[in-house]
Write a protein that holds these residues in place. Sequence first.
Motif: not given
Length: 284
Positions: A65-68, A150-152, A168-173, A175-176
């Motif tokens: 249900s989420e955009a990736i 973004t969502h990664v 990736l989180r440090q870059a602002g994403a 993450v799942t």
Amino acid sequence: MNCSSSQLSDTLAGKRVLLPIDRKSEEMAESLERHGAAVTIAAPMRITAVTDDPTLHNQCRQLASEAIDYTVVTTGAGFRALMTLADQQEHRTEWGTQLRTQLDRSAIIARGPKPKGAVLQAGLTPAWTAESETSAEMLSHLLSQDLRGTHVVVQHHGAGDESFEHALRQAGARVTGLTTYLWDDPEDPQRVRDSILHVSKEYFDIIAFTSAPAASRWLDIARELHCLDDIRALAAPNASKLLIAAVGPVTAQPLLDAGFTPLVPERFRMGALIKLILQHAGLH
């Protein structure tokens, strides 16, 4: 040196080969035995599927249900397991079909040809593939993008990779991380220990590794048994008593860090690894 199959047919006659391998170990053993080798399989770790884990099911349901924006595929086996789960009848109508749609809309990043092949097999299209087959190259590619907001989604290998997600989180994403299998303890730990002790006593002529986590664990057990120095001495280039080979640079890295110089084929495939072992044995 180019050797035909007929020239190599009995190259490993009298050679004892140790395979610290779980996945496809029987397949590799049969190939080596056809060339005369006596093969022992003793994997220091085994792959355990976790596709029945309710946590993974809940993650998939949420992702449907989420955009990736980006999907990172680290292993072919792991991604195939994820797609098999999504395609199961009980999941397909609930979230499986929609998850496929969301993955298809994302930019799929594959760690080399095997993950790329699994993506294509699933009917999806990779946006980019790491030629070096390393997570470091994938991370470098992702960090070259603007990841803010973004969502990664990261399909992990069995050992996971917290540092990859952290970067990736440090870059602002956002993450799942998805894990479809884990590295677990071997079914027969004593068999593994005995095989390593036999290596140190010059019983084996060749060891072939196909995964970095298994190579790392094998080295750890050798240290625990206080025989790693003996094995290192046998494998030294000037000793030529033990050949150690690895399927690719990722698998080879723990061995290099431990002071070994494993043979690595130009193409990072099991078939190429077998051929390299045969060619080297034919020269010695």
